[in-house]
Design a protein around this motif. Structure first.
Motif, PDB file in Angstrom:
ATOM      1  N   ASN A  38      -6.807   0.747   4.295  1.00  0.00           N
ATOM      2  CA  ASN A  38      -7.365  -0.591   4.476  1.00  0.00           C
ATOM      3  C   ASN A  38      -7.833  -0.747   5.930  1.00  0.00           C
ATOM      4  O   ASN A  38      -7.019  -0.790   6.845  1.00  0.00           O
ATOM      5  CB  ASN A  38      -6.330  -1.654   4.136  1.00  0.00           C
ATOM      6  CG  ASN A  38      -6.899  -3.057   4.146  1.00  0.00           C
ATOM      7  OD1 ASN A  38      -7.948  -3.310   4.721  1.00  0.00           O
ATOM      8  ND2 ASN A  38      -6.194  -3.978   3.515  1.00  0.00           N
ATOM      9  N   LEU A  41      -6.713  -4.330   8.464  1.00  0.00           N
ATOM     10  CA  LEU A  41      -5.330  -4.730   8.725  1.00  0.00           C
ATOM     11  C   LEU A  41      -5.169  -5.439  10.063  1.00  0.00           C
ATOM     12  O   LEU A  41      -5.888  -5.145  11.016  1.00  0.00           O
ATOM     13  CB  LEU A  41      -4.419  -3.505   8.732  1.00  0.00           C
ATOM     14  CG  LEU A  41      -4.184  -2.852   7.393  1.00  0.00           C
ATOM     15  CD1 LEU A  41      -3.276  -1.660   7.554  1.00  0.00           C
ATOM     16  CD2 LEU A  41      -3.601  -3.823   6.399  1.00  0.00           C
ATOM     17  N   ALA A  87       0.394  -5.529   3.685  1.00  0.00           N
ATOM     18  CA  ALA A  87      -0.136  -5.927   4.991  1.00  0.00           C
ATOM     19  C   ALA A  87      -1.591  -6.388   4.915  1.00  0.00           C
ATOM     20  O   ALA A  87      -2.175  -6.744   5.927  1.00  0.00           O
ATOM     21  CB  ALA A  87      -0.005  -4.770   5.983  1.00  0.00           C
ATOM     22  N   GLY A  88      -2.170  -6.399   3.721  1.00  0.00           N
ATOM     23  CA  GLY A  88      -3.568  -6.791   3.568  1.00  0.00           C
ATOM     24  C   GLY A  88      -3.727  -8.083   2.795  1.00  0.00           C
ATOM     25  O   GLY A  88      -2.747  -8.748   2.463  1.00  0.00           O
ATOM     26  N   ASP A 159      -0.574  -0.425   4.275  1.00  0.00           N
ATOM     27  CA  ASP A 159      -1.900  -0.307   4.903  1.00  0.00           C
ATOM     28  C   ASP A 159      -2.955   0.269   3.958  1.00  0.00           C
ATOM     29  O   ASP A 159      -3.995   0.741   4.409  1.00  0.00           O
ATOM     30  CB  ASP A 159      -1.800   0.551   6.167  1.00  0.00           C
ATOM     31  CG  ASP A 159      -1.461   2.006   5.869  1.00  0.00           C
ATOM     32  OD1 ASP A 159      -0.842   2.292   4.811  1.00  0.00           O
ATOM     33  OD2 ASP A 159      -1.816   2.876   6.688  1.00  0.00           O
TER      34      ASP A 159
END
Length: 191
Positions: A38, A41, A87-88, A159
């Motif tokens: 990703n 982040l 985390a996204g 991530d």
């Protein structure tokens, strides 16, 4: 934007019978899962156009794998999904699953006029997801309302984003609830 593909997995499910009736032809469902890093982040990104643009290459790579897994079976239905690591944002998967991502699949299978059903969410590694599927010719072909339930082992990490595309060669076994037939939908597409 360059998005790193960390992993590609393929699931092939051949359903041979249901309710004591043999499938003719077999119902083959294929899911291709690409786990990508990703790139958004740790910050809010207003313009997700770079994700959308980058998704075309990911879709092309996944489409090649999907069509190989379909083997001699044609494609009649499809669906897509995405799971964003913790985390996204959910919107990161939605940006990667637009028409830009799906166009290589449509090209590889030789068409696909219908809207592609989809599902996205944010979840921890090992989460389950139900990928909705519908006919590639017309979303109103009831016999092809189906899906694949998948659990991704070890993905997505916080991530990462897991992108999923599913294909099937026919509708449900023993489908009998009426409505527009797949054959009739072909006439509508070619008209």
């Amino acid at each position: 934007m360059d998005i790193s593909i960390r992993r590609i997995s393929t699931v092939i499910d051949d359903k041979l019978e249901e309710a004591g009736r043999q499938a003719a032809p077999v119902l083959r469902k294929v899911a291709v899962i690409a786990v990508v890093q990703n790139p958004c982040l740790g910050r809010y990104v207003e313009d997700l156009t770079p994700l959308i643009d980058a998704s075309e290459g990911i879709g092309a790579r996944m489409a090649e794998v999907a069509m190989a897994a379909m083997g001699p079976h044609g494609v009649q239905s499809y669906g897509k999904a995405g799971i964003v690591g913790l985390a996204g944002e959910q919107e990161h998967a939605n940006a990667l699953l637009t028409t830009t991502f799906a166009t290589p699949f449509r090209k590889a299978m030789g068409g696909g006029a219908a809207w592609i059903s989809s599902m996205t969410k944010v979840a921890a590694p090992g989460a389950a997801i139900d990928v909705p599927m519908n006919a590639a010719t017309d979303v109103y072909v009831r016999s092809h309302y189906d899906g694949m339930s998948l659990t991704l082992s070890g993905a997505p990490m916080p991530d990462e984003i897991a992108l999923i595309f599913c294909l099937a060669n026919r509708g449900r076994l023993n489908a009998r609830v009426g409505g527009l037939s797949y054959q009739d939908s072909l006439a509508t597409v070619s008209a």
